[in-house]
Scaffold this motif. Structure first.
Motif, short mmCIF file in Angstrom:
data_model
loop_
_atom_site.label_atom_id
_atom_site.label_comp_id
_atom_site.label_asym_id
_atom_site.label_seq_id
_atom_site.Cartn_x
_atom_site.Cartn_y
_atom_site.Cartn_z
N SER A 68 29.99 2.69 -12.12
CA SER A 68 29.23 3.95 -12.91
C SER A 68 28.31 4.61 -11.43
O SER A 68 27.95 5.23 -11.73
CB SER A 68 28.44 2.98 -13.96
OG SER A 68 29.50 2.76 -14.75
N THR A 92 39.75 10.08 -19.37
CA THR A 92 39.24 9.18 -18.70
C THR A 92 37.99 7.41 -19.39
O THR A 92 38.09 7.96 -20.09
CB THR A 92 38.85 8.93 -17.18
OG1 THR A 92 37.95 7.94 -16.11
CG2 THR A 92 37.47 10.88 -17.59
N PHE A 93 37.50 6.59 -18.65
CA PHE A 93 36.45 6.44 -19.09
C PHE A 93 35.44 6.94 -18.72
O PHE A 93 34.72 7.70 -18.29
CB PHE A 93 35.99 4.94 -18.24
CG PHE A 93 35.40 4.09 -18.32
CD1 PHE A 93 35.08 3.68 -20.26
CD2 PHE A 93 33.58 3.81 -17.46
CE1 PHE A 93 33.98 2.75 -20.81
CE2 PHE A 93 32.89 2.99 -18.30
CZ PHE A 93 33.07 2.70 -19.39
N VAL A 138 40.31 11.73 -11.19
CA VAL A 138 40.21 10.19 -11.09
C VAL A 138 41.64 9.34 -11.09
O VAL A 138 42.31 9.85 -12.14
CB VAL A 138 39.26 9.49 -12.63
CG1 VAL A 138 39.83 8.44 -13.48
CG2 VAL A 138 38.16 10.33 -12.93
N ASP A 164 36.73 8.85 -8.18
CA ASP A 164 36.55 7.68 -9.01
C ASP A 164 38.00 6.90 -8.82
O ASP A 164 38.76 6.52 -9.08
CB ASP A 164 36.57 8.32 -10.25
CG ASP A 164 36.11 6.76 -10.88
OD1 ASP A 164 36.29 6.27 -11.26
OD2 ASP A 164 35.63 7.26 -12.71
N ALA A 166 37.70 3.20 -9.10
CA ALA A 166 37.17 2.26 -10.23
C ALA A 166 38.69 1.72 -10.18
O ALA A 166 38.04 -0.12 -10.37
CB ALA A 166 36.36 2.64 -10.73
N SER A 188 34.80 -0.25 -8.23
CA SER A 188 33.93 -0.76 -9.76
C SER A 188 34.47 -2.15 -9.25
O SER A 188 35.58 -2.40 -9.46
CB SER A 188 34.94 -0.34 -10.62
OG SER A 188 34.07 -1.31 -12.09
N PHE A 190 34.03 -4.31 -11.72
CA PHE A 190 33.86 -4.75 -13.32
C PHE A 190 35.44 -6.09 -13.43
O PHE A 190 36.51 -6.15 -12.82
CB PHE A 190 34.18 -3.98 -14.06
CG PHE A 190 34.08 -4.42 -14.95
CD1 PHE A 190 32.60 -3.88 -16.46
CD2 PHE A 190 34.88 -5.17 -16.43
CE1 PHE A 190 32.73 -4.44 -17.72
CE2 PHE A 190 34.73 -4.84 -17.94
CZ PHE A 190 33.33 -5.02 -18.30
N LYS A 193 39.12 -5.84 -13.62
CA LYS A 193 39.30 -4.31 -12.58
C LYS A 193 40.33 -5.26 -10.86
O LYS A 193 40.16 -6.31 -11.25
CB LYS A 193 38.19 -3.89 -11.67
CG LYS A 193 37.73 -3.33 -12.38
CD LYS A 193 38.69 -1.97 -13.17
CE LYS A 193 37.68 -1.11 -14.36
NZ LYS A 193 36.41 -0.04 -14.36
N GLY A 201 29.72 -4.97 -10.76
CA GLY A 201 29.42 -4.79 -8.93
C GLY A 201 29.89 -3.38 -9.06
O GLY A 201 31.04 -3.20 -9.77
N TYR A 323 42.59 5.64 -23.37
CA TYR A 323 41.28 5.93 -24.14
C TYR A 323 41.89 6.15 -25.59
O TYR A 323 42.02 7.33 -25.61
CB TYR A 323 40.52 7.01 -23.56
CG TYR A 323 40.40 5.48 -22.13
CD1 TYR A 323 39.25 4.26 -22.37
CD2 TYR A 323 40.98 5.84 -21.27
CE1 TYR A 323 38.70 4.31 -20.84
CE2 TYR A 323 40.58 5.13 -19.80
CZ TYR A 323 39.20 4.20 -19.81
OH TYR A 323 38.92 3.42 -18.48
C1 LIG Z 1 35.34 0.85 -15.14
C2 LIG Z 1 35.51 2.41 -14.70
C3 LIG Z 1 33.97 3.08 -14.63
C4 LIG Z 1 32.64 2.34 -14.52
O1 LIG Z 1 32.83 1.38 -12.83
P1 LIG Z 1 31.68 0.29 -14.52
O2 LIG Z 1 31.60 -0.23 -12.56
O3 LIG Z 1 32.40 -0.13 -15.54
O4 LIG Z 1 30.13 0.97 -14.26
C5 LIG Z 1 33.71 4.30 -13.98
N1 LIG Z 1 35.80 4.83 -13.92
C6 LIG Z 1 36.57 4.45 -13.87
C7 LIG Z 1 37.78 5.21 -14.24
C8 LIG Z 1 36.47 2.76 -14.85
O5 LIG Z 1 37.69 2.12 -15.07
#
Ligand SMILES: *Cc1c(COP(=O)(O)O)cnc(C)c1O
Length: 380
Positions: A68, A92-93, A138, A164, A166, A188, A190, A193, A201, A323
């Motif tokens: 994020s 998306t998230f 994304v 994005d 992530a 990300s 997380f 992931k 992180g 989602y």
């Molecule tokens: C996980 C995710 C994020 C954010 O990552 P964090 O590390 O959880 O803050 C942003 N965009 C997408 C598409 C994600 O899946």
């Protein structure tokens, strides 16, 4: 028959199997950082920044506190703020659009392509106004966006591109890694992931030395020299302990990605063998010709999603909806004035997608059990 076994318990995702495999090495990571006694911005972070930026075919990597934050800091470093518009997907998230709003800009949504669930590149140009400053594509579920089209639109309209990525570390568009196309690529770490830490992180990669310098400043309160603050920054660092764990896990990223791809092919083949997917209208994930998909998720789409999910649950098989609500219908975005029906492809996806268990340590036998359970649902 496998399904009669009531001991089945297949999680959507778990790190327990991976952690037990890496236990000894993980403990060494902890000990190394404990003995080093430096926890913020030291050797482990630098090493990871080099590894990830090289891997992603970018010149610079900047470790930050989360994916994020990677998006927030990228937007600020690209000079995006109040009064600006940024184009992205509503499927998306939340963090993708939240970053745009947090810097004071307005998220402008564009519906998705039903085949990949990624932003529909053919619908972007009609949303561009004099206020549009950037696009955030994304790479959802690990499938790369059509980056040639995005970069052409951006060039023609003088827009920034913040990827994005992530969910997509290692994914490739036409042989080139995601994150290497835009002004920045955001990752990300997380725990869930594809490359996950033991907490939050993230990392930004970029080919632009000026953007890299700005982000390095932004993550340490805007102070190039300690206690001299040139710009308004943040406290957003990746810490040494996380970086040390990530350096260890990075050794396996290509192996794990290959395993995810193997599992995806196994799912596809078993589905095609057992269920006439045309007759039961379940849509399987697509890997377009241009794509090297890293299967952060293995997602299917069916109108009977909720019943199927309950059916799987009754067999001890977990699954997840990524989602359930598109971003344009989130309460926090009611001020944007969107309505049901504004982005029909995204809305259908929210009602119909289901992500099946996917992680490198999932066994072939488990995939067989999952497909058997889904087959029994569609052939009841
Ligand atoms: C996980 C995710 C994020 C954010 O990552 P964090 O590390 O959880 O803050 C942003 N965009 C997408 C598409 C994600 O899946």
């Amino acid at each position: 028959m496998l399904l009669q076994n009531n001991q089945i318990n297949i999680p959507s995702f778990t790190l327990v199997r991976q952690n037990s495999m890496l236990e000894k090495e993980l403990l060494e990571c902890f000990l190394q950082v404990v003995n080093q006694g430096i926890f913020i911005l030291n050797e482990n972070v630098k090493v990871l920044e080099d590894k990830v930026s090289n891997f992603c075919q970018a010149n610079y990597g900047i470790g930050v506190a989360s994916g994020s934050d990677a998006l927030d800091l990228s937007l600020i470093a690209c000079g995006i703020g109040h009064g600006d518009e940024v184009i992205t997907t509503p499927f998306t998230f939340f963090a993708t659009a939240a970053a745009i709003s947090r810097v004071g800009a307005k998220p402008v949504f564009v519906d998705i392509d039903p085949k990949t669930w990624n932003i529909d590149v053919n619908l972007i140009e009609e949303k561009i106004t004099s206020k549009t400053k950037a696009i955030i594509p994304v790479h959802l579920f690990g499938c790369p966006v059509e980056m040639d089209a995005i970069m052409q639109i951006a060039k023609k309209n003088n827009l920034r591109v913040i990827e994005d990525a992530a969910q997509a570390i290692g994914a490739q568009y036409c042989g080139e890694k995601v994150g290497s196309f835009g002004d920045t690529g955001c990752f990300s770490f997380f725990p869930t992931k594809n490359l996950g830490a033991f907490g939050d992180g993230g990392m930004i990669v970029t080919k632009d030395s000026k953007i890299a310098e700005k982000i390095k400043l932004l993550r340490i309160h805007g102070a190039k020299n300690k206690y001299c603050h040139d710009v308004l920054g943040f406290n957003s660092r990746l810490d040494e302990l996380q970086a040390s764990i990530l350096n260890l896990k990075f050794k396996y990223i290509e192996l794990w990605t290959q395993r995810r791809r193997e599992l995806a092919i196994l799912y596809n083949n078993l589905f095609q063998e057992h269920i006439r997917t045309d007759r039961f209208s379940i849509k399987l994930p697509q890997e377009p010709d241009y794509a090297y998909h890293v299967y952060h998720q293995y997602t299917i789409q069916t109108k009977q999603r909720d019943e199927l999910q309950n059916h799987l649950k009754s067999y001890g098989i977990a699954s997840t909806v990524y989602y359930p609500i598109p971003l344009h219908l989130q309460k926090v975005y009611s001020s944007l004035g969107h309505h049901q029906g504004d982005f029909p492809v995204s809305e259908d996806a929210c009602n119909e997608v289901l992500s099946l268990p996917m992680f490198p340590e999932l066994t072939n036998e488990e995939v067989e059990i999952i497909v058997d359970a889904i087959t029994s649902f569609f052939t009841r």
